[in-house]
Scaffold this motif. Structure first.
Motif, PDB file in Angstrom:
ATOM      1  N   GLU A   1      34.500  44.584   4.623  1.00  0.00           N
ATOM      2  CA  GLU A   1      35.941  44.751   4.839  1.00  0.00           C
ATOM      3  C   GLU A   1      36.576  45.595   3.735  1.00  0.00           C
ATOM      4  OE1 GLU A   1      36.847  40.572   7.258  1.00  0.00           O
ATOM      5  OE2 GLU A   1      37.113  40.658   5.075  1.00  0.00           O
ATOM      6  N   CYS A   2      36.142  45.363   2.520  1.00  0.00           N
ATOM      7  CA  CYS A   2      36.665  46.108   1.366  1.00  0.00           C
ATOM      8  C   CYS A   2      36.379  47.592   1.536  1.00  0.00           C
ATOM      9  CB  CYS A   2      36.002  45.551   0.097  1.00  0.00           C
ATOM     10  SG  CYS A   2      36.340  46.452  -1.417  1.00  0.00           S
ATOM     11  N   ILE A   3      35.142  47.931   1.857  1.00  0.00           N
ATOM     12  CA  ILE A   3      34.773  49.345   2.004  1.00  0.00           C
ATOM     13  C   ILE A   3      35.471  49.957   3.217  1.00  0.00           C
ATOM     14  CG2 ILE A   3      32.830  50.888   2.531  1.00  0.00           C
ATOM     15  CD1 ILE A   3      31.135  49.155   0.611  1.00  0.00           C
ATOM     16  N   SER A   4      35.590  49.180   4.297  1.00  0.00           N
ATOM     17  CA  SER A   4      36.231  49.724   5.501  1.00  0.00           C
ATOM     18  C   SER A   4      37.726  49.932   5.284  1.00  0.00           C
ATOM     19  CB  SER A   4      35.986  48.820   6.709  1.00  0.00           C
ATOM     20  OG  SER A   4      36.784  47.660   6.631  1.00  0.00           O
ATOM     21  N   SER A   5      38.322  49.186   4.341  1.00  0.00           N
ATOM     22  CA  SER A   5      39.756  49.393   4.077  1.00  0.00           C
ATOM     23  C   SER A   5      39.996  50.799   3.530  1.00  0.00           C
ATOM     24  CB  SER A   5      40.282  48.349   3.091  1.00  0.00           C
ATOM     25  OG  SER A   5      39.845  48.630   1.780  1.00  0.00           O
ATOM     26  N   PHE A   6      38.986  51.363   2.880  1.00  0.00           N
ATOM     27  CA  PHE A   6      39.091  52.736   2.389  1.00  0.00           C
ATOM     28  C   PHE A   6      38.527  53.716   3.406  1.00  0.00           C
ATOM     29  CE2 PHE A   6      37.484  56.425  -0.019  1.00  0.00           C
ATOM     30  CZ  PHE A   6      38.693  56.866  -0.550  1.00  0.00           C
ATOM     31  N   GLY A   7      37.491  53.269   4.126  1.00  0.00           N
ATOM     32  CA  GLY A   7      36.918  54.122   5.163  1.00  0.00           C
ATOM     33  C   GLY A   7      35.506  54.575   4.877  1.00  0.00           C
ATOM     34  N   SER A   8      35.101  54.461   3.604  1.00  0.00           N
ATOM     35  CA  SER A   8      33.724  54.812   3.254  1.00  0.00           C
ATOM     36  C   SER A   8      33.433  54.277   1.867  1.00  0.00           C
ATOM     37  CB  SER A   8      33.527  56.336   3.262  1.00  0.00           C
ATOM     38  OG  SER A   8      34.328  56.918   2.244  1.00  0.00           O
ATOM     39  N   GLY A   9      32.146  54.250   1.523  1.00  0.00           N
ATOM     40  CA  GLY A   9      31.788  53.783   0.182  1.00  0.00           C
ATOM     41  C   GLY A   9      30.302  53.557   0.046  1.00  0.00           C
ATOM     42  N   HIS A  10      29.913  53.151  -1.163  1.00  0.00           N
ATOM     43  CA  HIS A  10      28.492  52.948  -1.488  1.00  0.00           C
ATOM     44  C   HIS A  10      28.035  51.588  -0.972  1.00  0.00           C
ATOM     45  CE1 HIS A  10      29.689  55.976  -4.632  1.00  0.00           C
ATOM     46  NE2 HIS A  10      28.576  56.518  -4.162  1.00  0.00           N
ATOM     47  N   ILE A  11      27.886  51.495   0.325  1.00  0.00           N
ATOM     48  CA  ILE A  11      27.629  50.187   0.918  1.00  0.00           C
ATOM     49  C   ILE A  11      26.177  49.746   0.746  1.00  0.00           C
ATOM     50  CG2 ILE A  11      27.102  51.037   3.284  1.00  0.00           C
ATOM     51  CD1 ILE A  11      29.081  48.568   4.094  1.00  0.00           C
ATOM     52  N   GLY A  12      25.246  50.705   0.739  1.00  0.00           N
ATOM     53  CA  GLY A  12      23.823  50.335   0.697  1.00  0.00           C
ATOM     54  C   GLY A  12      23.464  49.509  -0.517  1.00  0.00           C
TER      55      GLY A  12
ATOM     56  N   TYR B   1      33.172  43.247  -6.687  1.00  0.00           N
ATOM     57  CA  TYR B   1      34.611  42.990  -6.557  1.00  0.00           C
ATOM     58  C   TYR B   1      34.862  41.829  -5.595  1.00  0.00           C
ATOM     59  CZ  TYR B   1      35.177  47.708  -8.575  1.00  0.00           C
ATOM     60  OH  TYR B   1      35.129  48.822  -9.371  1.00  0.00           O
ATOM     61  N   ALA B   2      34.127  41.831  -4.456  1.00  0.00           N
ATOM     62  CA  ALA B   2      34.292  40.742  -3.481  1.00  0.00           C
ATOM     63  C   ALA B   2      33.967  39.408  -4.145  1.00  0.00           C
ATOM     64  CB  ALA B   2      33.388  40.995  -2.274  1.00  0.00           C
ATOM     65  N   MET B   3      32.891  39.396  -4.944  1.00  0.00           N
ATOM     66  CA  MET B   3      32.485  38.168  -5.630  1.00  0.00           C
ATOM     67  C   MET B   3      33.545  37.729  -6.646  1.00  0.00           C
ATOM     68  SD  MET B   3      30.438  35.741  -6.142  1.00  0.00           S
ATOM     69  CE  MET B   3      29.233  36.307  -4.934  1.00  0.00           C
ATOM     70  N   LEU B   4      34.028  38.662  -7.452  1.00  0.00           N
ATOM     71  CA  LEU B   4      35.018  38.309  -8.484  1.00  0.00           C
ATOM     72  C   LEU B   4      36.314  37.819  -7.846  1.00  0.00           C
ATOM     73  CD1 LEU B   4      34.445  41.292 -10.987  1.00  0.00           C
ATOM     74  CD2 LEU B   4      33.742  38.906 -11.311  1.00  0.00           C
ATOM     75  N   ALA B   5      36.685  38.421  -6.715  1.00  0.00           N
ATOM     76  CA  ALA B   5      37.900  37.969  -6.015  1.00  0.00           C
ATOM     77  C   ALA B   5      37.692  36.562  -5.472  1.00  0.00           C
ATOM     78  CB  ALA B   5      38.247  38.939  -4.891  1.00  0.00           C
ATOM     79  N   LYS B   6      36.532  36.328  -4.874  1.00  0.00           N
ATOM     80  CA  LYS B   6      36.223  34.981  -4.352  1.00  0.00           C
ATOM     81  C   LYS B   6      36.287  33.942  -5.473  1.00  0.00           C
ATOM     82  CE  LYS B   6      32.342  34.637  -1.896  1.00  0.00           C
ATOM     83  NZ  LYS B   6      32.704  33.539  -0.989  1.00  0.00           N
ATOM     84  N   LYS B   7      35.834  34.317  -6.664  1.00  0.00           N
ATOM     85  CA  LYS B   7      35.807  33.362  -7.780  1.00  0.00           C
ATOM     86  C   LYS B   7      37.176  33.238  -8.466  1.00  0.00           C
ATOM     87  CE  LYS B   7      32.612  31.440  -9.067  1.00  0.00           C
ATOM     88  NZ  LYS B   7      32.074  30.125  -8.628  1.00  0.00           N
ATOM     89  N   GLY B   8      38.122  34.052  -8.058  1.00  0.00           N
ATOM     90  CA  GLY B   8      39.478  33.902  -8.590  1.00  0.00           C
ATOM     91  C   GLY B   8      39.805  34.736  -9.804  1.00  0.00           C
ATOM     92  N   PHE B   9      38.996  35.765 -10.086  1.00  0.00           N
ATOM     93  CA  PHE B   9      39.319  36.646 -11.214  1.00  0.00           C
ATOM     94  C   PHE B   9      40.571  37.485 -10.915  1.00  0.00           C
ATOM     95  CE2 PHE B   9      34.994  35.616 -12.364  1.00  0.00           C
ATOM     96  CZ  PHE B   9      34.980  35.667 -13.739  1.00  0.00           C
TER      97      PHE B   9
END
Lengths: 314, 277
Positions: free
Chosen positions: B22-33, B77-85
């Motif tokens: 979801e994070c990468i799709s919000s921008f439209g592309s990214g280093h997903i692999g 980033y997804a992990m840090l957000a989940k953990k509340g950083f």
């Protein structure tokens, strides 16, 4: 605390200053790259064995290791010859130290022709330009032992990244013991009205003083400035000298592209254009030889500088 | 590892993968692999292993994680957000002007990022520097570092490896994400990264080779590593690049991909179905 005049070489002055700081501040560590006997950081290693790391012949790694160490609050001083302390570790300094906003002090020894017998492979003229590119870096090139000692202490207290450009061997003392120096504030050694010589580093400040005497005998009064801080530039002092004389010659033991001369020319072009000339290295690599040979070979002499000044104001 | 812990980790890893897509799709592309191949590792580290405090990201006694393959930021980033950083809403700002979540990790912008990385090879050196500093400061914290297999083509990785071995720095636990792919294709076709475990051992490291998608194997390797004193530790993780982002799995050019919101939704539905949630 040591006195700068206790030391017989620039290398002992700079390491002595760091050791004095380390006795007062536990956050200081020293990293070298198999050149500790060349800069005498061996003395730091003996006194603070737990705070010294010899990173071996791997300068790029050393720079990024220092960046990591600074992330816990330690303050690394790191050393290599100026050629490796700039070109060899540049991306690590630029990103892991500069961009990552760390605090590391880099000693690049034997700048320009002071590399002498190590020759062209070890003769950095471009380190000034490279370090000028990195935002918020302090770049200093003190011209004597007193100013090297004082300014090495000051870069620590600045809490900013810095590049310290210094020869290793021999030492001159042109300033009195206890004189105050300030990062970013050049020293006006002479205040003549005919031409301003702005010089950086020991070789060039020596040339400037020699040229001053030659010119004086011909009735020409020169301003001489020891610009020990290359970045940030002392624009107030430069502007004052330009307004007083209308003619500026910038002298640096470095290459013209991106050097001190270009920095001053760009500033004056915007604020107070004057006639200028530059003593520096052009489209040329370094070469081997002793200092007097190299000074002649590159035109880095007081008599040549005096001729340049005369030509400029003619 | 008990059943409940394993189920918890699997659930959090799935959620991390979904939030990464979801994070990468919000921008439209990214280093997903490369972001997807390290999800089990970072899930294990943040839910089971690392000593951190999201309310105090610069806590001096914390463990550190240096993501040397700095382009894999989105899953971290997804992990840090989940953990509340930081708030989950930040994930939608990836790579947009003024964001705190740039494509490559940046310690000056993102709470919980312990070192800036992006120019490959530098993060492992910085991680070593942090580990050396913690030893000088007599702290018991660990430094974890994640290095790419393509990244390991950089000479600096081996400069760091030789110094770490020489310094016998045992508070550094590094991982190589051996997913076999780099930007231009397969490492096998460009520079094969064979015998990494043996290479590290010859550099004086304590080295392991595991399945990087197995929580049990990650736990076992870290536990063993912590028992070995006087050596840095390298855990080589066999992974699949783009693991869990199904449109990228097995695809040669999955280093950086376009991910539209529609593609993301289909990919997340397919992943949920495969994981039988």
């Amino acid at each position: 605390m040591s006195k700068a005049r206790d030391f017989k070489n620039y290398r002992e002055v700079v390491v002595g200053a760091v050791s004095d700081l380390a006795r007062e501040h536990e956050d200081i560590v020293f990293l070298d790259s198999d050149l500790s006997s060349c800069i005498t950081s061996t003395s730091f290693a003996s006194e603070f064995p737990e705070r010294f790391i010899n990173c071996g012949i791997a300068e790029a790694n050393m720079a990024a290791v220092a960046a990591g160490m600074s992330a816990t609050g330690l303050t690394p001083f790191i050393h290599s010859f100026g050629c490796f302390a700039s070109r060899r570790m540049y991306d690590q300094v630029f990103l892991s130290i500069g961009y990552a906003k760390r605090c590391v002090h880099i000693i690049g020894s034997d700048p320009g022709i002071t590399a002498q017998y190590n020759g062209g492979t070890h003769m950095p003229f471009e380190d000034i330009a490279l370090y000028r590119q990195i935002p918020d870096f302090i770049v200093i090139e003190p011209s004597d032992g007193e100013s090297l000692y004082a300014l090495t202490r000051q870069v620590y207290f600045s809490k900013k990244n810095s590049y310290i450009r210094t020869p290793r061997k021999g030492v001159a003392f042109r300033y009195d013991e206890g004189m105050k120096f300030e990062i970013g504030k050049g020293i006006e050694l002479k205040d003549g009205a005919d031409v301003a010589i702005i010089a950086t580093g020991a070789v060039m400040v020596d040339n400037a003083m020699e040229a001053y005497e030659i010119l004086r005998k011909d009735g020409i009064n020169a301003t001489v400035i020891d610009l020990h801080t290359i970045k940030p530039l002392d624009t107030d002092l430069i502007l004052k000298a330009a307004k007083r004389t209308g003619h500026v010659v910038v002298c640096e033991n470095g290459r013209y592209a991106g050097g001190v001369g270009e920095a001053i020319a760009a500033f004056l072009a915007r604020n107070y254009p004057v006639k200028m000339d530059f003593m520096c290295v052009g489209e040329r690599f370094g070469e081997v030889g002793n200092l007097s040979y190299l000074k002649e070979a590159f035109g880095f002499t007081g008599s040549h500088l005096a001729s340049m000044c005369k030509e400029l104001i003619r | 590892m008990d059943f409940n812990t394993l189920e918890m980790l699997k659930k959090e890893a799935l959620d991390t993968r979904i939030k990464t897509i979801e994070c990468i799709s919000s921008f439209g592309s990214g280093h997903i692999g490369g972001a997807m191949s390290i999800v089990e590792l970072i899930t294990y580290l943040y839910y089971k292993e690392m000593k951190v405090d999201p309310a105090n990201p610069s806590w001096p006694d914390r463990d550190r994680l240096v993501l040397s393959k700095g382009h894999s930021g989105p899953s971290l980033y997804a992990m840090l957000a989940k953990k509340g950083f930081f708030p989950l809403s930040w994930l939608e700002t990836l790579n947009k002007g003024g964001t705190n979540l740039p494509s490559h990790v940046d310690m000056t912008k993102t709470p919980g990022i312990d070192f800036t990385a992006g120019s490959l090879g530098q993060g492992i050196s910085a991680a070593l520097g942090i580990a050396l500093a913690l030893r000088i400061e007599k702290k018991s914290s660990y430094v974890y570092a994640i290095v790419g297999d393509g990244e390991s083509q950089e000479g600096e990785v081996w400069e760091a490896a030789e110094l770490a071995g020489a310094q016998k720095i045992d508070n550094l636990i590094a991982f190589t994400d051996l997913n076999g792919q780099q930007l231009d294709g397969y490492t096998e076709d460009i520079i094969p990264m064979h015998h990494l475990k043996e290479r590290y051992e010859t550099f004086g490291w304590d080295s392991y080779e595991i399945n990087g998608h197995s929580f049990e194997e990650i736990e076992e390797a870290i536990t063993k590593a912590k028992g070995v004193k006087g050596k840095p530790h390298m855990i080589i993780m066999h992974t699949n690049k783009s693991q869990g982002y199904i449109p990228g799995e097995g695809v040669k050019s999955n280093h950086s991909m376009s991910v539209s919101p529609e593609t993301a939704k289909e990919a997340i539905d397919a992943l949920r179905k495969r994981e039988e949630v």
